[in-house]
Design an enzyme around this catalytic site. Structure first.
Site, PDB file in Angstrom:
ATOM      1  N   ASP A   1       1.092  -1.417  -0.274  1.00 30.56           N
ATOM      2  CA  ASP A   1       0.733  -0.276  -0.083  1.00 30.56           C
ATOM      3  C   ASP A   1       0.979   1.066  -0.381  1.00 30.56           C
ATOM      4  O   ASP A   1       1.925   0.840   0.458  1.00 30.56           O
ATOM      5  CB  ASP A   1      -0.914  -0.397   1.510  1.00 30.56           C
ATOM      6  CG  ASP A   1      -1.695   1.202   1.796  1.00 30.56           C
ATOM      7  OD1 ASP A   1      -2.448   2.071   0.501  1.00 30.56           O
ATOM      8  OD2 ASP A   1      -1.728   2.086   2.499  1.00 30.56           O
ATOM      9  N   ALA A   2       0.226   2.516  -0.412  1.00 29.05           N
ATOM     10  CA  ALA A   2       1.235   3.423  -0.362  1.00 29.05           C
ATOM     11  C   ALA A   2       1.372   4.559   0.816  1.00 29.05           C
ATOM     12  O   ALA A   2       1.947   4.443   0.788  1.00 29.05           O
ATOM     13  CB  ALA A   2       1.571   4.501  -1.780  1.00 29.05           C
ATOM     14  N   TYR A   3      -0.419   5.523   1.155  1.00 30.03           N
ATOM     15  CA  TYR A   3      -0.095   6.019   1.639  1.00 30.03           C
ATOM     16  C   TYR A   3      -0.136   5.316   3.190  1.00 30.03           C
ATOM     17  O   TYR A   3      -1.385   4.930   3.212  1.00 30.03           O
ATOM     18  CB  TYR A   3      -1.541   6.554   1.247  1.00 30.03           C
ATOM     19  CG  TYR A   3      -1.587   7.758  -0.043  1.00 30.03           C
ATOM     20  CD1 TYR A   3      -0.457   8.725  -0.005  1.00 30.03           C
ATOM     21  CD2 TYR A   3      -1.713   7.552  -1.111  1.00 30.03           C
ATOM     22  CE1 TYR A   3      -0.321   8.808  -1.001  1.00 30.03           C
ATOM     23  CE2 TYR A   3      -1.776   7.524  -2.509  1.00 30.03           C
ATOM     24  CZ  TYR A   3      -0.472   8.760  -2.374  1.00 30.03           C
ATOM     25  OH  TYR A   3      -0.457   9.114  -3.948  1.00 30.03           O
TER      26      TYR A   3
ATOM     27  N   ARG B   1      -7.118  12.844   7.638  1.00 30.09           N
ATOM     28  CA  ARG B   1      -6.479  11.360   7.339  1.00 30.09           C
ATOM     29  C   ARG B   1      -8.287  10.639   7.087  1.00 30.09           C
ATOM     30  O   ARG B   1      -8.447   8.696   6.916  1.00 30.09           O
ATOM     31  CB  ARG B   1      -5.643  10.588   8.125  1.00 30.09           C
ATOM     32  CG  ARG B   1      -5.220   9.092   7.928  1.00 30.09           C
ATOM     33  CD  ARG B   1      -5.297   8.743   6.426  1.00 30.09           C
ATOM     34  NE  ARG B   1      -4.703   7.091   6.228  1.00 30.09           N
ATOM     35  CZ  ARG B   1      -4.448   7.051   5.241  1.00 30.09           C
ATOM     36  NH1 ARG B   1      -4.733   7.265   4.173  1.00 30.09           N
ATOM     37  NH2 ARG B   1      -4.302   5.321   5.090  1.00 30.09           N
TER      38      ARG B   1
ATOM     39  N   SER C   1      -2.595   1.008  -4.571  1.00 30.89           N
ATOM     40  CA  SER C   1      -3.128   1.344  -3.926  1.00 30.89           C
ATOM     41  C   SER C   1      -4.601   2.717  -4.352  1.00 30.89           C
ATOM     42  O   SER C   1      -4.383   2.481  -5.783  1.00 30.89           O
ATOM     43  CB  SER C   1      -2.292   2.750  -4.237  1.00 30.89           C
ATOM     44  OG  SER C   1      -2.318   4.574  -3.231  1.00 30.89           O
ATOM     45  N   ASN C   2      -5.015   3.544  -3.403  1.00 31.20           N
ATOM     46  CA  ASN C   2      -6.665   4.120  -4.131  1.00 31.20           C
ATOM     47  C   ASN C   2      -6.343   5.834  -4.979  1.00 31.20           C
ATOM     48  O   ASN C   2      -6.629   6.078  -5.269  1.00 31.20           O
ATOM     49  CB  ASN C   2      -7.130   4.392  -2.710  1.00 31.20           C
ATOM     50  CG  ASN C   2      -8.141   2.946  -1.936  1.00 31.20           C
ATOM     51  OD1 ASN C   2      -7.922   1.975  -2.799  1.00 31.20           O
ATOM     52  ND2 ASN C   2      -7.961   3.557  -0.853  1.00 31.20           N
TER      53      ASN C   2
END
Length: 239
Positions: free
Chosen positions: A20-22, A56, A132-133
């Site tokens: 995942d990225a974030y 967030r 990622s989203n």
């Protein structure tokens, strides 16, 4: 040190490591924190932790609600809308910082241990990717800013299927791109719900639990829990 994930009897070892990225590779608090550290931002420095937390939380909530309702908008739109909510929640002193915060979100800091973990995996012959989203252009900016372009074989965005994680269609992008079965994918996320969703899909999922949170009460659980990404090579059995 984390124990390597043992594949089920008859199954092949993981050949692809997907992140995942974030919140996993990139620090989502960095935009507000870095702005607060700039000269002349003393007023913003007093409110940035609360703004960042609300930003967030709303960003994630909006992805879940949109996915459940079948009303998709891209992650950049969701990120901006979540920021607008957070600004209104913390007060008018945050409003002048909107554009600066969005610009900083495009180049978030990578967690310090992330590049070394990716290098170790690639040195051992594993393929690496982001799922990622985030939109393709958001991810391209983040990867370039972090200097990670040569450490990733692919950057996959859910925009190609139009639904956010943890929808199965999002996780299926990995199998489609790499041509491997789910059981050969080691998936890592700092989001407990994402790690659970990936486990339910069939990935060997690990939760990067930076905050020391409880395990999510969902039907699926990650096969491993890490404190940060430094343990990933050992988990993949290459360190």
């Amino acid at each position: 040190m984390p124990q390597p994930l043992t594949p089920p009897a008859g199954a092949a070892s993981a050949t692809v490591c997907v992140f995942d990225a974030y919140g996993t590779l990139f620090d989502v608090a960095a935009a507000a924190r870095n702005l607060a550290a700039q000269p002349g931002k003393e007023s913003f420095a007093r409110i940035w932790p609360r703004l960042s937390e609300i930003w967030r939380a709303k960003q994630l909530q909006y992805t879940w609600l949109r996915a459940a309702a079948g009303v998709h908008a891209d992650f950049w739109t969701v990120t901006a809308q979540a920021l607008d909510y957070a600004i209104e929640a913390v007060g008018p002193e945050a409003a002048p910082e909107r554009e600066a915060l969005l610009a900083l979100y495009r180049r978030l800091d990578a967690y310090p241990e992330a590049p070394a973990a990716l290098r170790a995996l690639r040195a051992a012959g594993l393929r690496t990717a982001i799922l990622s989203n985030g939109t393709p252009d958001m991810l391209a900016d983040a990867v370039e800013s972090a200097g990670m372009a040569d450490l990733l074989d692919a950057t996959l965005s859910v925009e190609s299927v139009g639904v956010f994680k943890p929808a199965p269609a999002a996780y299926a992008l990995v199998e489609r791109h790499f041509g491997v079965p789910a059981g050969q994918v080691l998936f890592l996320s700092s989001n407990g719900w994402d790690a659970a969703g990936a486990a339910g899909y069939g990935f060997r999922a690990a939760w990067v639990n930076r905050a020391g949170d409880p395990v999510e009460r969902l039907p699926w659980r990650p096969a491993a829990i890490l404190r940060d990404l430094s343990g990933v090579p050992a988990l993949a059995g290459v360190a």
